[in-house]
Design an enzyme around this catalytic site. Structure first.
Site, short mmCIF file in Angstrom:
data_model
loop_
_atom_site.label_atom_id
_atom_site.label_comp_id
_atom_site.label_asym_id
_atom_site.label_seq_id
_atom_site.Cartn_x
_atom_site.Cartn_y
_atom_site.Cartn_z
N LYS A 76 0.87 -1.18 0.00
CA LYS A 76 0.00 0.00 0.00
C LYS A 76 0.90 1.22 0.00
O LYS A 76 1.67 1.43 0.94
CB LYS A 76 -0.90 0.00 1.24
N ASN A 114 -9.38 0.87 9.92
CA ASN A 114 -8.46 0.63 11.03
C ASN A 114 -8.95 1.35 12.30
O ASN A 114 -9.48 0.72 13.21
CB ASN A 114 -7.05 1.10 10.65
N THR A 115 -8.83 2.68 12.29
CA THR A 115 -9.13 3.44 13.52
C THR A 115 -10.50 3.12 14.11
O THR A 115 -10.63 2.94 15.32
CB THR A 115 -9.04 4.95 13.21
N GLY A 158 -7.86 8.83 10.09
CA GLY A 158 -8.06 8.83 11.54
C GLY A 158 -9.17 9.72 12.05
O GLY A 158 -9.40 9.79 13.25
N ALA A 178 -9.48 5.00 4.78
CA ALA A 178 -9.35 6.14 5.70
C ALA A 178 -10.64 6.94 5.86
O ALA A 178 -11.35 7.22 4.90
CB ALA A 178 -8.24 7.09 5.27
N GLY A 179 -10.93 7.27 7.08
CA GLY A 179 -12.02 8.19 7.40
C GLY A 179 -13.34 7.55 7.77
O GLY A 179 -14.19 8.20 8.37
#
Lengths: 66, 367, 256
Positions: free
Chosen positions: C97, C206-207, C158, C184-185
């Site tokens: 990535k 992830n987050t 994040g 992301a997001g």
């Protein structure tokens, strides 16, 4: 001799191989990757690669990441 | 790859079977989609979708307003010459037709240009028959240089050219290309283009792409309706347009859906396209390609054209003649086909304003 | 019904990719991976700190997972290329990535450097999945450079703000014939479902999972949401009717 290991200067006995140097520090070889003077050293060559005075070593491993 | 690969992809496609499977729900769902797939577009060309013209029209109107606003661009054709070496069975310029042949001198081009520009029009489409001897690229170039003084946008509708030739004409001031494949079905193409360089199907098929490669600002394609099954031909036209849009996003792609008109010669269209069907094609095109220009020429009747405003059309011709020297000369040569809507530019202007739209004479100008 | 995602010659059943950063305890990760159903798992490459005892992330990731190291820390194409080569040398496959960030304020990716790195690494045989700001021309360049998928952000990394880039991501879905993976997001399962409904091929989370009250349950929730969104997309969302049914003011003239 003095080598730069992950950005820090460390004292090492002369004539040590890459393999022995990592083993000394408790590294599991199959989990890390080593760059010697900006060149990747394949794992099978570690035993035959002597570490020399002034060498720069980067030892990296995987951590959590997104 | 060129568009021919896409053509081949659908060559053996079972259209009849596909059309049979289309339900009312499927048509309605497609109409409300943001982005249509190729087969969605085909579904909108089906007989079943023909029952949902009003729904398609509502969506088409909304998309057209969103992308173009309440304006109609006006242009007029200028025939430079009617010499032609081809034998296209449906065309008045067919080499075997006994019509009077003519080619404008540069002085005559200037006179025609003056007459047209006095009506306020600033966009012009210049046409010739196919004759590299009588209407060479060099001759077209000289005409364009004259026309530049009077018009801010000059499009050409001439025989297909090489990429370098398109580049040369662009350099001289041409910014648009109109080139109809006439018929996408390769076998039919071969049957109705009896003689001449136009028999080369692939060279014509790839011409719009060559113009894009030469950085032509706008490219207008179409199939001559009446020569083949219109559902398949309209489908191919849309796919061709989409292909060009995808590959050459810096060129503005437009489509036309010219219906065959009476002309000198015996050929009669085998596949009549009704008003309803023409509207269906236009609406399907709009839903498939929301950004594409849609041109409706004076081939169509005045009253019918008026009703199309607001449904999807963005460009119309006005005050047209298909005769070489038709704007200034008494002595007439043979025209390419008969026009239906004979209204003057002034009349068109009033009609468009009357519909709540603005007639645009000058869309843009290269600086 | 078979609905597999093909990337880099691999057939994937799960369209949820999982990042492994920021977990309160790495020992949660095996269970999180299991409950999420994820087959592609992201890791980062870091210098070993010889002064402290550190766990190795690989101990927590099942062997059958595809490892996708990221190039986090890279500020330009050259650094990303270097990290990618190191990651491959660690012997965990050839997926990468690309993440190039030279903006410490918003942590937005540098599209220009990302294209450069993609070009180099695709030529070297990597399966390249570049993380990018959703922008059509960049996506085309990434495609032409040999990317295996394109990973636009849904919101700054994040932030858990959701699919703020919806319109731009939709354009990529419509125009780019590569898997579009929203990375992301995404803060909630419903936002992952939204991304899938508009045609994203997968999402990378992830987050939102790592910082949930219970990461294991949240992993399962994301798995369900991604499946739901995907099914909605392939089934074809129903027509939203905006037109009058009976009268025909626009086409009435055709009936005369």
């Amino acid at each position: 001799m003095v080598v730069v290991l992950n950005g820090k200067q460390v004292e090492e006995e002369d004539g040590l191989s890459l393999h022995d140097m990592l083993l000394k520090r408790g590294i599991e070889p199959e989990r890390v990757v080593v760059e010697l003077n900006y060149e990747i050293v394949e794992r099978i060559k570690w035993k035959d690669t002597p570490v020399k005075n002034g060498d720069r070593l980067e030892v990296l491993k995987f951590v959590g990441g997104g | 790859m060129g568009f021919y690969e896409k053509y081949l992809e659908y060559k053996a496609f079972n259209y009849e079977k596909y059309f049979e499977r289309i339900s009312d729900e499927a048509v309605l769902r497609i109409i409300s989609k943001d982005v249509l797939e190729e087969l969605d577009f085909l579904a909108l060309l089906s007989e079943r979708a023909g029952r949902f013209l009003e729904q398609m029209a509502v969506r088409s109107r909304q998309l057209t307003l969103q992308h173009f606003g309440r304006v109609i661009f006006l242009y007029t054709p200028l025939y430079l010459a009617n010499y032609c070496v081809n034998q296209c069975v449906y065309c008045g310029f067919n080499v075997t037709n006994d019509i009077s042949r003519k080619k404008l001198t540069l002085e005559e081009v200037e006179r025609e240009a003056k007459a047209i520009s006095s009506t306020g029009l600033r966009h012009i489409l210049v046409l010739t028959g196919e004759s590299r001897r009588e209407s060479s690229v060099d001759y077209i170039k000289q005409c364009v240089e004259v026309l530049r003084k009077y018009f801010c946008s000059i499009a050409i509708e001439v025989y297909p050219l090489d990429t370098e030739e398109y580049a040369e004409l662009i350099e001289a001031g041409v910014d648009g290309l109109t080139l109809y494949q006439e018929v996408y079905n390769e076998d039919t193409y071969s049957e109705i283009h009896l003689k001449g360089p136009k028999r080369d199907y692939l060279y014509r098929l790839d011409a719009p792409e060559r113009a894009c490669k030469a950085s032509m600002r706008s490219v207008n394609i179409g199939a001559l309706l009446g020569l083949e099954d219109w559902r398949k031909e309209a489908f191919m036209t849309g796919l061709h347009g989409k292909y060009l849009q995808n590959e050459y996003p810096d060129t503005e792609i437009s489509v036309s859906m010219p219906r065959m008109r009476p002309h000198v010669g015996q050929f009669q269209p085998k596949y009549e396209v009704s008003d309803r069907q023409l509207v269906q094609i236009m609406l399907a095109m709009r839903l498939f390609m929301p950004r594409a220009g849609i041109t409706i020429s004076t081939r169509e009747r005045a009253e019918f054209r008026d009703n199309l405003i607001g449904l999807g059309v963005t460009r119309m011709s006005a005050g047209s003649t298909t005769v070489v020297g038709g704007y200034t000369q008494e002595e007439k040569s043979g025209g390419q086909f008969d026009i239906s809507d004979g209204r003057s530019v002034e009349e068109m202007k009033r009609m468009i304003y009357g519909k709540g739209y603005q007639p645009v004479f000058k869309d843009w100008q290269a600086i | 019904m078979s609905d597999k995602l093909m990337i880099g010659g691999k057939e994937l059943n799960s369209r949820l990719f999982l990042g492994t950063g920021k977990f309160p305890d790495n020992r949660l990760i095996p269970e999180v991976i299991k409950k999420s159903g994820a087959e592609v798992v992201t890791v980062a490459l870091r210098r070993i700190d010889f002064d402290s005892e550190e766990e190795n992330m690989l101990n927590y990731i099942p062997k059958e997972c595809i490892l996708m190291p990221n190039t986090s820390g890279a500020r330009n194409a050259d650094e990303a290329v270097r990290i990618a080569r190191l990651a491959r040398a660690a012997g965990c496959g050839n997926w990468i990535k690309i993440e190039v960030i030279s903006d410490n304020k918003y942590l937005l990716p540098d599209n220009f450097e990302t294209v450069k790195a993609t070009e180099i690494l695709a030529k070297e045989g990597f399966v390249v999945l570049p993380y990018m700001c959703p922008e059509l021309m960049t996506a085309k360049r990434l495609r032409d450079a040999g990317a295996a998928a394109v990973m636009p952000l849904g919101a700054p990394i994040g932030t858990n703000k959701g699919l703020k880039t919806r319109e731009l991501v939709k354009i990529l879905v419509d125009e780019i014939k590569l898997p579009i993976i929203v990375d992301a997001g995404l803060g909630k399962p419903s936002e992952a479902a939204e991304a899938m409904e508009i045609g994203a091929a997968a999402v990378l989370v992830n987050t939102a999972i790592a910082t949930a009250g219970d990461p294991v349950i949240m992993a399962e929730a994301f798995d369900l949401a991604v499946r739901a969104g995907r099914k909605a997309y392939i089934s074809g969302v129903g027509a939203i009717k905006e037109y009058a049914e009976a009268s025909s003011p626009l086409t009435g003239f055709l009936n005369d």
